[in-house]
Design a protein around this motif. Sequence first.
Motif, PDB file in Angstrom:
ATOM      1  N   MET A   1       0.795  -1.224   0.000  1.00 32.78           N
ATOM      2  CA  MET A   1       0.000   0.000   0.000  1.00 32.78           C
ATOM      3  C   MET A   1       0.835   1.286   0.000  1.00 32.78           C
ATOM      4  O   MET A   1       1.819   1.411   0.734  1.00 32.78           O
ATOM      5  CB  MET A   1      -0.944   0.016   1.190  1.00 32.78           C
ATOM      6  N   VAL A   2       0.400   2.235  -0.810  1.00 31.20           N
ATOM      7  CA  VAL A   2       0.966   3.585  -0.856  1.00 31.20           C
ATOM      8  C   VAL A   2      -0.188   4.569  -0.693  1.00 31.20           C
ATOM      9  O   VAL A   2      -1.193   4.476  -1.408  1.00 31.20           O
ATOM     10  CB  VAL A   2       1.684   3.848  -2.192  1.00 31.20           C
ATOM     11  N   SER A   3      -0.060   5.505   0.244  1.00 29.95           N
ATOM     12  CA  SER A   3      -1.103   6.488   0.488  1.00 29.95           C
ATOM     13  C   SER A   3      -0.523   7.892   0.432  1.00 29.95           C
ATOM     14  O   SER A   3       0.675   8.092   0.672  1.00 29.95           O
ATOM     15  CB  SER A   3      -1.781   6.247   1.840  1.00 29.95           C
ATOM     16  N   VAL A   4      -1.379   8.855   0.124  1.00 31.30           N
ATOM     17  CA  VAL A   4      -0.947  10.237  -0.073  1.00 31.30           C
ATOM     18  C   VAL A   4      -1.836  11.171   0.735  1.00 31.30           C
ATOM     19  O   VAL A   4      -3.069  11.055   0.717  1.00 31.30           O
ATOM     20  CB  VAL A   4      -1.016  10.620  -1.574  1.00 31.30           C
ATOM     21  N   PHE A   5      -1.209  12.099   1.453  1.00 33.89           N
ATOM     22  CA  PHE A   5      -1.906  13.084   2.280  1.00 33.89           C
ATOM     23  C   PHE A   5      -1.368  14.473   1.928  1.00 33.89           C
ATOM     24  O   PHE A   5      -0.193  14.620   1.599  1.00 33.89           O
ATOM     25  CB  PHE A   5      -1.650  12.835   3.772  1.00 33.89           C
ATOM     26  N   SER A   6      -2.216  15.464   2.031  1.00 35.85           N
ATOM     27  CA  SER A   6      -1.760  16.832   1.824  1.00 35.85           C
ATOM     28  C   SER A   6      -1.458  17.472   3.172  1.00 35.85           C
ATOM     29  O   SER A   6      -2.285  17.446   4.083  1.00 35.85           O
ATOM     30  CB  SER A   6      -2.820  17.661   1.097  1.00 35.85           C
TER      31      SER A   6
ATOM     32  N   VAL B   1      -5.265  17.373  -3.960  1.00 33.94           N
ATOM     33  CA  VAL B   1      -5.438  16.630  -2.716  1.00 33.94           C
ATOM     34  C   VAL B   1      -5.634  17.636  -1.589  1.00 33.94           C
ATOM     35  O   VAL B   1      -4.840  18.574  -1.453  1.00 33.94           O
ATOM     36  CB  VAL B   1      -4.212  15.734  -2.415  1.00 33.94           C
ATOM     37  N   SER B   2      -6.674  17.470  -0.802  1.00 33.09           N
ATOM     38  CA  SER B   2      -6.923  18.368   0.325  1.00 33.09           C
ATOM     39  C   SER B   2      -6.502  17.698   1.618  1.00 33.09           C
ATOM     40  O   SER B   2      -6.328  16.471   1.682  1.00 33.09           O
ATOM     41  CB  SER B   2      -8.405  18.747   0.401  1.00 33.09           C
ATOM     42  N   ASN B   3      -6.343  18.510   2.660  1.00 30.71           N
ATOM     43  CA  ASN B   3      -5.954  17.933   3.944  1.00 30.71           C
ATOM     44  C   ASN B   3      -7.148  17.380   4.712  1.00 30.71           C
ATOM     45  O   ASN B   3      -7.006  16.924   5.843  1.00 30.71           O
ATOM     46  CB  ASN B   3      -5.202  18.956   4.801  1.00 30.71           C
ATOM     47  N   ALA B   4      -8.323  17.420   4.097  1.00 30.20           N
ATOM     48  CA  ALA B   4      -9.516  16.877   4.746  1.00 30.20           C
ATOM     49  C   ALA B   4      -9.733  15.411   4.403  1.00 30.20           C
ATOM     50  O   ALA B   4     -10.314  14.664   5.197  1.00 30.20           O
ATOM     51  CB  ALA B   4     -10.748  17.693   4.347  1.00 30.20           C
ATOM     52  N   ILE B   5      -9.290  14.997   3.215  1.00 37.44           N
ATOM     53  CA  ILE B   5      -9.521  13.625   2.764  1.00 37.44           C
ATOM     54  C   ILE B   5      -8.223  13.060   2.207  1.00 37.44           C
ATOM     55  O   ILE B   5      -7.656  13.606   1.257  1.00 37.44           O
ATOM     56  CB  ILE B   5     -10.621  13.562   1.684  1.00 37.44           C
TER      57      ILE B   5
END
Length: 339
Positions: free
Chosen positions: A249-254, A276-280
């Motif tokens: 798994m690779v995930s991305v967050f702002s 990409v928002s920091n909410a989702i």
Amino acid sequence: MTFMTDFDASATCAEHSPRHPDDPSPRPSHESPAAHLRAPRNACVVLGAGDYYGSEADSLRLAGLMPANRAADCTVDCASDCSANRPATRPLVIAADGGLDHAACLGLTPDFVIGDFDSVRSRLDIARDNADAATAAATTTAAALAPFMSGTLASGAFAGTPVITLPSQKDDADMLSALKAGWAAGAREFHIVGGLGGRLDHTLGNVQLLTFISRAGGSAFLYGSHITATAVTNGSVRFSPAPVPQFPMVSVFSADNESHGVRIRGLKYEVSDFTVSNAIAQLSNELVGLDASISVEHGTLIVTYPVAIAPPVVTNGVVTADTLGTLSTHVSSRLRASF
């Protein structure tokens, strides 16, 4: 998510790879998956006081910072000092407070120890001889740190190691202090173990520090049990082709309110010109064994990936800072204690 089509990694950007991350030219056939990783000369291993999972030696080995013959099993009770097995060109090693408890087991000899020492379990005898400490610091790390040295360890496996003793009441946590000291000593790439688990506030704070380092033009990797986290600012994260691990798994967050121009290539799900928002969060993309990349035109992303693979190459499109700021040795005047 959206990827920029042509990211310009110009002379003003901080690159941690000899190759441009979007270079379409094929790699030489003899190049191993980890061959394009940065040399460890500007790398720093920071030992934190958080949880250790037994995979730290393997993680540092994949990053090219430990020899291949080092045993992978590591617990705090291990008493053997395997520092003789270090690579010929080894990274700077900093023990942040209770991280000292884990140094011998990992076969790492700290260049210096830093903290207020509220979490260390090892016996800590400090010879408060500033002259000797300053000389040792100037020799093994950076002369800029000499004024902060409070002495050297007087006994134990690491006797003679310089110590920076910080007060318990100060503006910066010990981990941030360790990063500031490492930067002052010339490091621009940080590999943090023992930075997760325990107190949730410390865990969240250490994740934030990834963005702090990225925005300063450096790179940082925070190792957990199955996942490693890193951050990138106005740039890209490049994964080499490798066998797909059991946990892919690779995930991305702002880290910003919004990160724009996000582009993903070579993973199971690809996107272009995405925001990409920091909410989702963008969770659970997957490695598929290809040359993969995640890039962002404007903003800072936090990227998590499997701990079982070599660290990606991170290229930040920002000017590298000269300093992360001075070490905090007191509570600043703007903060007034009420009690």
